[in-house]
Design a protein around this motif. Structure first.
Motif, PDB file in Angstrom:
ATOM      1  N   SER A 241       0.792  -1.320  -0.367  1.00 37.57           N
ATOM      2  CA  SER A 241       0.128  -0.242  -0.007  1.00 37.57           C
ATOM      3  C   SER A 241       0.694   1.173  -0.119  1.00 37.57           C
ATOM      4  O   SER A 241       0.664   1.921  -0.330  1.00 37.57           O
ATOM      5  CB  SER A 241      -0.326  -0.097   0.858  1.00 37.57           C
ATOM      6  OG  SER A 241      -1.557   0.514   1.191  1.00 37.57           O
ATOM      7  N   ASN A 242       1.561   1.272   1.224  1.00 36.24           N
ATOM      8  CA  ASN A 242       3.226   2.959   0.588  1.00 36.24           C
ATOM      9  C   ASN A 242       3.853   2.436  -0.068  1.00 36.24           C
ATOM     10  O   ASN A 242       3.763   3.964  -0.944  1.00 36.24           O
ATOM     11  CB  ASN A 242       3.735   2.208   2.060  1.00 36.24           C
ATOM     12  CG  ASN A 242       4.965   3.266   2.426  1.00 36.24           C
ATOM     13  OD1 ASN A 242       4.256   4.536   2.112  1.00 36.24           O
ATOM     14  ND2 ASN A 242       6.311   3.090   1.814  1.00 36.24           N
ATOM     15  N   ILE A 243       3.688   1.270  -1.154  1.00 36.98           N
ATOM     16  CA  ILE A 243       4.662   0.902  -2.390  1.00 36.98           C
ATOM     17  C   ILE A 243       4.097   2.245  -3.423  1.00 36.98           C
ATOM     18  O   ILE A 243       3.666   2.681  -4.442  1.00 36.98           O
ATOM     19  CB  ILE A 243       5.234   0.609  -2.807  1.00 36.98           C
ATOM     20  CG1 ILE A 243       6.562  -0.316  -1.774  1.00 36.98           C
ATOM     21  CG2 ILE A 243       6.284   0.236  -3.937  1.00 36.98           C
ATOM     22  CD1 ILE A 243       6.779  -1.978  -2.079  1.00 36.98           C
ATOM     23  N   THR A 244       2.363   1.661  -3.488  1.00 36.72           N
ATOM     24  CA  THR A 244       1.775   1.948  -4.409  1.00 36.72           C
ATOM     25  C   THR A 244       0.987   3.210  -4.489  1.00 36.72           C
ATOM     26  O   THR A 244       0.365   3.541  -4.732  1.00 36.72           O
ATOM     27  CB  THR A 244       1.289   1.342  -5.601  1.00 36.72           C
ATOM     28  OG1 THR A 244      -0.203   0.918  -3.458  1.00 36.72           O
ATOM     29  CG2 THR A 244       1.244  -0.184  -5.498  1.00 36.72           C
ATOM     30  N   ASN A 245       1.146   3.949  -2.966  1.00 37.71           N
ATOM     31  CA  ASN A 245       0.488   4.987  -3.042  1.00 37.71           C
ATOM     32  C   ASN A 245      -0.855   5.141  -2.678  1.00 37.71           C
ATOM     33  O   ASN A 245      -2.002   5.515  -3.693  1.00 37.71           O
ATOM     34  CB  ASN A 245       0.491   6.601  -3.447  1.00 37.71           C
ATOM     35  CG  ASN A 245       0.098   7.803  -3.197  1.00 37.71           C
ATOM     36  OD1 ASN A 245       0.106   7.948  -1.699  1.00 37.71           O
ATOM     37  ND2 ASN A 245      -0.492   8.363  -4.290  1.00 37.71           N
ATOM     38  N   LYS A 246      -0.472   3.651  -2.175  1.00 37.77           N
ATOM     39  CA  LYS A 246      -2.789   3.348  -1.612  1.00 37.77           C
ATOM     40  C   LYS A 246      -3.259   2.826  -3.216  1.00 37.77           C
ATOM     41  O   LYS A 246      -4.063   1.617  -2.920  1.00 37.77           O
ATOM     42  CB  LYS A 246      -3.849   3.897  -0.636  1.00 37.77           C
ATOM     43  CG  LYS A 246      -3.181   4.963   0.454  1.00 37.77           C
ATOM     44  CD  LYS A 246      -4.208   5.412   0.877  1.00 37.77           C
ATOM     45  CE  LYS A 246      -3.504   6.000   2.820  1.00 37.77           C
ATOM     46  NZ  LYS A 246      -4.480   6.586   3.632  1.00 37.77           N
ATOM     47  N   GLY A 247      -2.682   2.157  -3.551  1.00 41.34           N
ATOM     48  CA  GLY A 247      -3.213   1.845  -5.465  1.00 41.34           C
ATOM     49  C   GLY A 247      -3.510   0.646  -5.107  1.00 41.34           C
ATOM     50  O   GLY A 247      -3.846  -0.338  -6.039  1.00 41.34           O
ATOM     51  N   MET A 248      -2.386  -0.190  -4.939  1.00 43.67           N
ATOM     52  CA  MET A 248      -2.014  -2.001  -4.702  1.00 43.67           C
ATOM     53  C   MET A 248      -1.774  -2.691  -6.219  1.00 43.67           C
ATOM     54  O   MET A 248      -1.515  -1.549  -6.800  1.00 43.67           O
ATOM     55  CB  MET A 248      -3.296  -2.856  -4.179  1.00 43.67           C
ATOM     56  CG  MET A 248      -3.399  -1.408  -2.489  1.00 43.67           C
ATOM     57  SD  MET A 248      -3.154  -2.262  -1.803  1.00 43.67           S
ATOM     58  CE  MET A 248      -2.330  -3.642  -0.796  1.00 43.67           C
ATOM     59  N   ALA A 249      -1.913  -3.541  -6.642  1.00 48.18           N
ATOM     60  CA  ALA A 249      -1.082  -3.837  -7.526  1.00 48.18           C
ATOM     61  C   ALA A 249      -2.376  -4.477  -8.957  1.00 48.18           C
ATOM     62  O   ALA A 249      -3.853  -4.824  -8.278  1.00 48.18           O
ATOM     63  CB  ALA A 249      -0.638  -5.375  -7.015  1.00 48.18           C
ATOM     64  N   GLU A 250      -2.115  -3.940  -9.943  1.00 47.86           N
ATOM     65  CA  GLU A 250      -3.202  -4.730 -11.125  1.00 47.86           C
ATOM     66  C   GLU A 250      -2.698  -5.798 -11.092  1.00 47.86           C
ATOM     67  O   GLU A 250      -3.294  -6.611 -11.313  1.00 47.86           O
ATOM     68  CB  GLU A 250      -2.759  -3.690 -12.235  1.00 47.86           C
ATOM     69  CG  GLU A 250      -2.616  -1.903 -12.674  1.00 47.86           C
ATOM     70  CD  GLU A 250      -2.134  -0.802 -11.905  1.00 47.86           C
ATOM     71  OE1 GLU A 250      -2.090  -0.406 -12.162  1.00 47.86           O
ATOM     72  OE2 GLU A 250      -0.699  -1.535 -11.263  1.00 47.86           O
ATOM     73  N   VAL A 251      -1.459  -6.328 -10.944  1.00 46.10           N
ATOM     74  CA  VAL A 251      -1.455  -8.026 -11.403  1.00 46.10           C
ATOM     75  C   VAL A 251      -0.731  -8.636 -10.001  1.00 46.10           C
ATOM     76  O   VAL A 251       0.018  -7.775 -10.068  1.00 46.10           O
ATOM     77  CB  VAL A 251      -1.014  -8.147 -12.564  1.00 46.10           C
ATOM     78  CG1 VAL A 251      -0.466  -9.714 -12.827  1.00 46.10           C
ATOM     79  CG2 VAL A 251      -1.194  -8.208 -13.547  1.00 46.10           C
ATOM     80  N   VAL A 252      -1.243  -9.445  -9.176  1.00 46.15           N
ATOM     81  CA  VAL A 252      -0.323 -10.399  -8.121  1.00 46.15           C
ATOM     82  C   VAL A 252      -0.590 -11.934  -9.182  1.00 46.15           C
ATOM     83  O   VAL A 252      -0.976 -11.819  -9.721  1.00 46.15           O
ATOM     84  CB  VAL A 252      -1.450 -10.405  -7.213  1.00 46.15           C
ATOM     85  CG1 VAL A 252      -0.687 -11.427  -5.833  1.00 46.15           C
ATOM     86  CG2 VAL A 252      -1.283  -9.295  -6.813  1.00 46.15           C
ATOM     87  N   ILE A 253       1.393 -12.067  -9.283  1.00 41.29           N
ATOM     88  CA  ILE A 253       1.566 -13.305  -9.338  1.00 41.29           C
ATOM     89  C   ILE A 253       1.278 -14.331  -8.383  1.00 41.29           C
ATOM     90  O   ILE A 253       2.823 -14.254  -7.859  1.00 41.29           O
ATOM     91  CB  ILE A 253       2.249 -13.206 -10.496  1.00 41.29           C
ATOM     92  CG1 ILE A 253       2.327 -12.503 -11.462  1.00 41.29           C
ATOM     93  CG2 ILE A 253       3.040 -14.852 -11.060  1.00 41.29           C
ATOM     94  CD1 ILE A 253       1.752 -12.551 -12.699  1.00 41.29           C
ATOM     95  N   GLU A 254       0.932 -15.712  -7.773  1.00 46.72           N
ATOM     96  CA  GLU A 254       0.658 -16.228  -6.595  1.00 46.72           C
ATOM     97  C   GLU A 254       1.288 -18.082  -7.116  1.00 46.72           C
ATOM     98  O   GLU A 254       0.904 -18.807  -7.412  1.00 46.72           O
ATOM     99  CB  GLU A 254      -0.293 -16.384  -6.169  1.00 46.72           C
ATOM    100  CG  GLU A 254      -0.076 -16.526  -4.504  1.00 46.72           C
ATOM    101  CD  GLU A 254       0.749 -18.583  -4.058  1.00 46.72           C
ATOM    102  OE1 GLU A 254       1.277 -18.402  -3.756  1.00 46.72           O
ATOM    103  OE2 GLU A 254      -0.174 -19.204  -5.477  1.00 46.72           O
TER     104      GLU A 254
END
Length: 358
Positions: A241-254
């Motif tokens: 959240s901090n890195i993306t300015n609360k935007g979070m990730a468009e894509v997450v690879i698990e």
């Protein structure tokens, strides 16, 4: 050329022996590969322990392979554009070219499935259906890619692994320039996904996980990760959240298959984001907060293998932009294949990828 091939045969769960097989006569649309190196895939321990229902014993394991063309039929030479002596990598999947999935570009689901080192018994002539061996039989329908002579074998045998990353990031994730990508798990598949995300122009690239091996974090950075988050010392949700300015990730690879990481993937994705799940858990039923999928309108996509993605991976490897060979941390001779496999399964965090050199 030798008349026989020494091969390591998995006779049944946890029973490996060294055997010899005659080299086959090669027809017009076939080839014979002299194996240079084969990587131990994350699925090999599943076959070794007898947990893969598709496995047909006795079996020669191994499909992350690079080698040289020892013999090739005239039709195969024309089709693949290779000749005797050429250095190539061979994909795991053998395409039947007739079923619905092969005809629609999804040959990892071939209805007549044949996968090197997984589901074709070495009792089936011409026997050499796996790369824990001095030679590998090139069947009609195999897919072959040229490797430059100067490429380290350790990099070349990672073509299928990098092909997975390309598929998950580019084809399934649809990553676009400037999108934030989070990769859960800093193992070989996670590191391959970092390379693929870097090639796609993702930013920032964030790797999340826990590891006793600092080399994994170092490689993640070297391959293009902007941030590494160790969940044993940081709250990953707050950090992303901090890195993306609360935007979070468009894509997450698990990539891990761990239940808490699958749940975390849903937390780290932004509304309308894409979550690509590729880690497996042995068909255990793990709970997920499905309301996160509903209220965030997430697209959750499974990822299996690679189809039409290895060619891109090989071009990346041949470019030498990334020292892919650094993922292979340990190499064993063929007669120590079982020792290599056990080390890979039980290592204390030393290994990233282990390979066998016949």
């Amino acid at each position: 050329m030798a008349l026989k091939s020494r091969s390591i045969v998995l006779e049944g769960p946890k029973r490996m022996v060294l055997k010899e097989f005659p080299l086959p006569k090669i027809g017009p649309d076939e080839f014979l590969l002299k194996v240079e190196m084969v990587g131990i895939c994350g699925g090999d321990p599943i076959e070794y322990e007898g947990r893969n229902k598709k496995t047909r014993f006795p079996l020669i394991l191994g499909h992350e392979v690079v080698g040289r063309i020892a013999e090739i039929g005239h039709k195969a030479a024309e089709y693949y554009g290779v000749k005797v002596g050429d250095r190539v990598t061979v994909e795991p999947y053998i395409i039947c070219g007739k079923c619905y999935y092969c005809l629609n570009g999804l040959y990892q689901f071939c209805q007549n499935s044949r996968v090197y080192g997984v589901n074709v018994s070495c009792d089936t002539p011409p026997h050499l259906w796996g790369a824990y061996s001095e030679y590998l039989y090139g069947a009609p329908g195999a897919r072959v890619h040229l490797i430059k002579p100067e490429i380290p074998a350790e990099a070349a045998c990672m073509s299928a692994v990098l092909g997975n990353g390309v598929r998950w990031v580019r084809r399934l994730g649809g990553v676009r320039f400037g999108e934030a990508v989070v990769i859960l798990g800093p193992g070989a598949q996670g590191l391959a996904s970092v390379i693929a995300a870097k090639e796609a122009g993702a930013h920032p690239i964030i790797v999340v996980g826990k590891t006793r091996n600092p080399r994994k974090w170092e490689l993640a950075r070297e391959y293009g990760a902007d941030y590494n988050i160790d969940i044993t010392v940081q709250d990953p949700i707050a950090a992303v959240s901090n890195i993306t300015n609360k935007g979070m990730a468009e894509v997450v690879i698990e990539t891990t298959g761990a239940a808490h990481m699958m749940e975390l993937a849903l937390e780290l994705a932004r509304p309308a984001g894409r979550v690509i799940m590729v880690g497996t858990c042995g068909f255990e039923q793990n709970p997920l907060t499905t309301d996160l999928i509903v209220f965030k309108e997430l697209r959750v996509i499974g990822g299996l293998g690679q189809s039409w993605d290895t060619e891109t991976a090989v071009s990346i490897i041949n470019s030498r932009k990334y020292a892919v060979e650094k993922m292979v941390t340990h190499v064993y001779p063929l007669n120590q294949a079982e020792e290599a496999l056990k080390f890979y399964m039980n290592n204390t965090g030393e290994a990233i990828r282990v390979a066998i050199k016949p």
